[in-house]
Design an enzyme around this catalytic site. Structure first.
Site, PDB file in Angstrom:
ATOM      1  CG  ASN A 149     -57.245  22.119  36.530  1.00 17.28           C
ATOM      2  OD1 ASN A 149     -56.670  22.360  35.116  1.00 17.28           O
ATOM      3  ND2 ASN A 149     -56.393  21.739  37.673  1.00 17.28           N
ATOM      4  CE  LYS A 171     -76.531  12.703  38.442  1.00 15.03           C
ATOM      5  NZ  LYS A 171     -78.259  12.602  37.667  1.00 15.03           N
ATOM      6  CG  PHE A 209     -44.873  24.354  35.159  1.00 16.61           C
ATOM      7  CD1 PHE A 209     -43.748  22.808  35.316  1.00 16.61           C
ATOM      8  CD2 PHE A 209     -45.130  24.713  34.345  1.00 16.61           C
ATOM      9  CE1 PHE A 209     -43.630  22.871  33.884  1.00 16.61           C
ATOM     10  CE2 PHE A 209     -44.460  24.782  33.017  1.00 16.61           C
ATOM     11  CZ  PHE A 209     -42.996  23.562  32.641  1.00 16.61           C
ATOM     12  CE  LYS A 214     -45.884  26.280  43.890  1.00 14.20           C
ATOM     13  NZ  LYS A 214     -46.922  26.932  42.616  1.00 14.20           N
ATOM     14  CE  LYS A 238     -45.213  23.956  47.779  1.00 16.64           C
ATOM     15  NZ  LYS A 238     -46.608  23.461  47.071  1.00 16.64           N
TER      16      LYS A 238
END
Ligand SMILES: Cc1cc2nc3c(=O)[nH]c(=O)nc-3n(C[C@H](O)[C@H](O)[C@H](O)COP(=O)(O)O)c2cc1C
Length: 405
Positions: free
Chosen positions: A208, A287, A323, A337, A341
């Site tokens: 990301n 690969k 976060f 959340k 959590k």
């Protein structure tokens, strides 16, 4: 009290230079010796004789003026100081410090100094929010320079906004914290940062856009407050802050294993990393050839380890900060959340906004405390978000029982 500590007080060419006399007095009240250093511009705003009389020391202005006791070299002054404070710090001197320019007494002392450095900026609000100033402050903060942010209000130039020199007592209190060990002295903070890379084959991966800057800013701020800091980082683009222990990882699994291995040492855990939610279920050992893949290549993804959920289950008395990076921030969802959590604090950030979130120096966030309030921090430098978050963590620490790490 700070008896025995020498503070170099740099004063630069701001309209608020006269307030440096109050800063000097506030430091003296705490028992510190002060060595004033003025730039040539500062001396146009405030006569050096004022600071000289208060400090009972020669004010250092011109390093080439041999009539002063300034056969004193900048290196000798820098060596003798326990802390360098610049209050007020102009946009100009901040830029010079960031660029490593050494063209007068103060800038030479800064480069030669090995002690902690505290800057209290003061300037017109447009100068303060200018991208060049933001950038320079960001560079210095990631190198471990501590900022006492200016206050909002009516400025001498007639503008309203952020830019007024912080209260002299607040500046002196921050210096005292740094010199006496810092407000997080004796605490260990573990912070994760950056993206993870989940292999498709030995050369390709799923990842990301996280740069790691938020986590690195938290590491720098916690270190500046005296904490021992363990930074567990995926491949990040940020500069490692001085005095921080870095563990490099690549995959979510490696990050999970490193976090669990170091958990016993930590009293505060901040999960700022953008860990993959999904990873290729069957990474190829070799690969994948274009020719053998055919027209389409199907990848099967499986859930990656949910480190935050696992930490929530075993955190004990530790403070756990999560976060949540969202493209459409939903405060209710983030609060759910937080509960699910078992976090103490959740930071919700909007990664869709231009100039915020992934890859940017700035962030817009909502900090929500379990059983407490939600505070919105409008777009600001990640280093400033880090400082506010650490304030929340410290407040939480002082209201909960401390554990021995
Ligand atoms: C009246 C006046 C007030 C100023 N106030 C500021 C200020 O508050 N903050 C700032 O960054 N620059 C301010 N400046 C511009 C600085 O004085 C200028 O950038 C100077 O070169 C700074 O030099 P120094 O950083 O070496 O002290 C002001 C200039 C004038 C003429």
């Amino acid at each position: 009290m700070g008896t025995g500590h020498l503070i170099g007080l740099g004063v630069t060419g701001s309209i608020s230079a006269y307030k440096s006399a109050e800063v000097l007095r506030a430091l003296q009240k705490r028992g510190y010796e002060i060595q004033p250093i003025m730039t040539a511009e500062a001396a146009k705003f405030l006569g050096p004789i004022t600071l000289q009389a208060l400090a009972r020391r020669t004010v250092l202005v011109d390093q080439f003026d041999l009539s002063e006791e300034s056969s004193i070299s900048h290196v000798r002054v820098a060596d003798a100081m326990h802390l360098l404070l610049v209050a007020p710090a102009t946009a100009n001197v901040i830029a010079k410090f960031a660029a490593g320019i050494a063209d007068d007494f103060l800038t030479c002392i800064y480069l030669a100094a090995r002690c902690p450095v505290v800057l209290a900026p003061a300037m017109n609000s447009n100068m303060y929010v200018h991208p060049a100033t933001r950038y320079n402050i960001g560079i210095l903060a990631t190198r471990g320079v501590i900022f006492v942010d200016p206050e909002e209000g009516y400025l001498a130039c007639g503008w309203e906004g952020a830019g007024r020199l912080a209260d002299p007592d607040r500046i002196a209190a921050r210096c005292a914290e740094v010199l006496e060990g810092g407000s997080l002295c004796g605490r260990c903070l573990l912070v994760t940062a950056g993206p993870t890379r989940e292999p498709i084959d030995p050369v390709r991966y799923v990842s990301n856009r996280s740069s790691g800057r938020m986590g690195y800013a938290i590491a720098a701020e916690a270190r500046a407050r005296g904490a021992r800091v363990i930074l567990i980082s995926g491949p990040a683009e940020a500069e490692l802050p001085a005095g921080v222990e870095l563990l490099k990882v690549e995959t979510a699994q490696e990050m999970r294993d490193a976090v669990m291995a170091r958990l016993p040492e930590a009293e505060i855990i901040v999960k700022a990393a953008a860990v993959a939610d999904f990873r290729p279920a069957h990474p190829a050992p070799r690969k994948i050839k274009k020719s053998s893949a055919g027209a389409e290549l199907q990848l099967t993804l499986e859930p990656a380890p949910d480190i935050l959920a696992e930490l929530g289950g075993c955190k004990g008395e530790r403070i756990l900060v999560g976060f949540s990076a969202e493209t459409s921030p939903d405060i209710e969802e983030a609060r759910r959340k937080l509960e699910q959590k078992n976090c103490d604090i959740m930071v919700l950030n909007d990664v869709s906004r231009d100039g915020a979130g992934f890859g940017s120096d700035q962030n817009e966030v909502w900090i929500m405390e379990r059983g407490g309030e939600t505070v919105h921090l409008p777009l600001q430098l990640k280093t400033q978000v880090a400082a506010r978050l650490l304030d929340f963590i410290e407040k939480r620490l002082s209201s909960t029982r401390s554990v021995s790490p």
